[in-house]
Design an enzyme around this catalytic site. Sequence first.
Site, short mmCIF file in Angstrom:
data_model
loop_
_atom_site.label_atom_id
_atom_site.label_comp_id
_atom_site.label_asym_id
_atom_site.label_seq_id
_atom_site.Cartn_x
_atom_site.Cartn_y
_atom_site.Cartn_z
N GLN A 99 0.85 -1.19 0.00
CA GLN A 99 0.00 0.00 0.00
C GLN A 99 0.89 1.24 0.00
OE1 GLN A 99 -2.25 1.68 3.37
NE2 GLN A 99 -4.08 1.45 2.11
N TYR A 181 -5.19 11.53 3.80
CA TYR A 181 -3.80 11.67 3.35
C TYR A 181 -3.74 12.39 2.00
CZ TYR A 181 -3.40 8.60 7.30
OH TYR A 181 -3.50 8.09 8.57
N ARG A 228 -7.64 2.26 -2.86
CA ARG A 228 -8.49 2.21 -1.66
C ARG A 228 -9.17 3.56 -1.44
NH1 ARG A 228 -7.82 0.70 4.78
NH2 ARG A 228 -9.48 -0.81 4.58
N GLY A 312 -9.12 -6.20 9.16
CA GLY A 312 -7.95 -5.60 9.80
C GLY A 312 -7.74 -6.17 11.18
N ARG A 313 -8.56 -5.70 12.11
CA ARG A 313 -8.32 -6.01 13.53
C ARG A 313 -8.32 -7.50 13.84
NH1 ARG A 313 -12.65 -1.75 15.35
NH2 ARG A 313 -13.39 -2.42 13.29
C1 LIG Z 1 -3.73 -0.51 13.93
C2 LIG Z 1 -4.40 -0.07 12.64
C3 LIG Z 1 -3.63 0.51 11.65
C4 LIG Z 1 -4.19 0.87 10.42
N1 LIG Z 1 -3.40 1.38 9.42
C5 LIG Z 1 -3.91 1.56 8.17
C6 LIG Z 1 -3.06 1.87 7.05
O1 LIG Z 1 -1.81 1.95 7.15
N2 LIG Z 1 -3.65 2.05 5.84
C7 LIG Z 1 -5.02 1.95 5.68
O2 LIG Z 1 -5.51 2.12 4.56
N3 LIG Z 1 -5.84 1.63 6.70
C8 LIG Z 1 -5.32 1.41 7.93
N4 LIG Z 1 -6.15 1.01 8.96
C9 LIG Z 1 -7.59 0.74 8.70
C10 LIG Z 1 -7.81 -0.75 8.41
O3 LIG Z 1 -7.23 -1.11 7.18
C11 LIG Z 1 -9.31 -1.09 8.37
O4 LIG Z 1 -9.94 -0.24 7.45
C12 LIG Z 1 -10.00 -0.96 9.74
O5 LIG Z 1 -9.27 -1.64 10.74
C13 LIG Z 1 -11.43 -1.49 9.70
O6 LIG Z 1 -11.44 -2.87 9.34
P1 LIG Z 1 -11.72 -4.01 10.46
O7 LIG Z 1 -13.06 -3.67 11.06
O8 LIG Z 1 -11.73 -5.32 9.74
O9 LIG Z 1 -10.63 -3.90 11.49
C14 LIG Z 1 -5.59 0.68 10.21
C15 LIG Z 1 -6.36 0.11 11.23
C16 LIG Z 1 -5.79 -0.28 12.42
C17 LIG Z 1 -6.64 -0.94 13.48
#
Ligand SMILES: Cc1cc2nc3c(=O)[nH]c(=O)nc-3n(C[C@H](O)[C@H](O)[C@H](O)COP(=O)(O)O)c2cc1C
Length: 353
Positions: A99, A181, A228, A312-313
């Site tokens: 990314q 961003y 994205r 993600g999480r």
């Molecule tokens: C610790 C953390 C770091 C993240 N860093 C990024 C990132 O670098 N780039 C991005 O597009 N989204 C980032 N996100 C957003 C996640 O990609 C995702 O959209 C978000 O966690 C919701 O998805 P989930 O409900 O499955 O966790 C981050 C989320 C978390 C929790």
Amino acid sequence: MTTDLFTPLELGRLQLRNRIVMAPMTRSRADEAGLPNALMQEYYRQRAGAGMIISEGIAPSAAGLGYCRTPGLYNAEQVAGWRRITDAVHAEGGTMVAQIMHVGRVSSHYNKPAGAGTVAPSAITAKGEIYTDAAGMQPMDAPRALAIEEIAEVVEEYRQATINAYAAGFDGVELHCTSGYLPAQFLSTGTNHRDDQYGGSVANRCRFVLEVLQAMIGVDGPGRVGMRICPDNPFNDLSDADPGETFETLLRAARAMDPAYLHVIRMPGGRVDNLGLCRAHFGERLIGNDSYTYAEAEAALANGELTAVSFGRYFIANPDLPQRWRLGKQLADFDPKTLYTQGEEGYTSYPAA
Ligand SMILES: Cc1cc2nc3c(=O)[nH]c(=O)nc-3n(C[C@H](O)[C@H](O)[C@H](O)COP(=O)(O)O)c2cc1C
């Protein structure tokens, strides 16, 4: 046969062995100077069972760094470090895209090399604070507006980062175009007050993102490039007068370039129906994200709403997430205190089931 999370998938030229995509997550474990390291290699290797890993945001230049201990992809040492990571993921049969994330004004100079400026479409400082190792919480830097000839240089940085990503063995690249961003700063009326061909009309505000996407696609075709988005995302002090119009314009033009996929964060309660907008103006090859449960993801695939789902999480404390779901095992919870700290605790320390 109905499609489910374990149905293999071809997205452009990307091969996914299942539709459980690991969402990009910044974890602040890189070394000084944006270098990926052995700890990150182990973290990604543990998660290679995902159908596709989308890396944490990686800066295409020193100016593109904003958070502490985040990685880059703009010099030979960084390319060599990422090569060890993609090799480890490939050895486990995984697929991984980089990314590419330029933070623009969401930055503190404490978090980047001396001399790297903080730039944005316009000289408007983001409200809010950002964590730094050197001085704790700090206000965001006041950005400098990019001169028009500098915009071409930033587009070139994205092109070079794509070349570097392929040299580092990534299977593809994803343009990070949300969360306040740099690309989102160009798109949005609250952050883009330019009066040249990069500001004002919606076509002008979309110009930077489309030039970047075209530059990334120009390296090795559209089949390895994704994008994205999250229309109407207010994160990092972002605001747009009409995000529906902005993203409809963007997606119509992006679709004509035929990228491998569109990765969309749904945002219930926003002014825009993000999933509906993407279906209408981009079409197929949608990866959906945000708070999907297993059951919800299965339903979205079965009814054709999405092509794949990113999580993600769940991947933080469940490195073997696809396998746990396949075997019906319980998921572990992650510790929020170690999301952005240093070392293996809360990073590589979560065991497979
Ligand atoms: C610790 C953390 C770091 C993240 N860093 C990024 C990132 O670098 N780039 C991005 O597009 N989204 C980032 N996100 C957003 C996640 O990609 C995702 O959209 C978000 O966690 C919701 O998805 P989930 O409900 O499955 O966790 C981050 C989320 C978390 C929790």
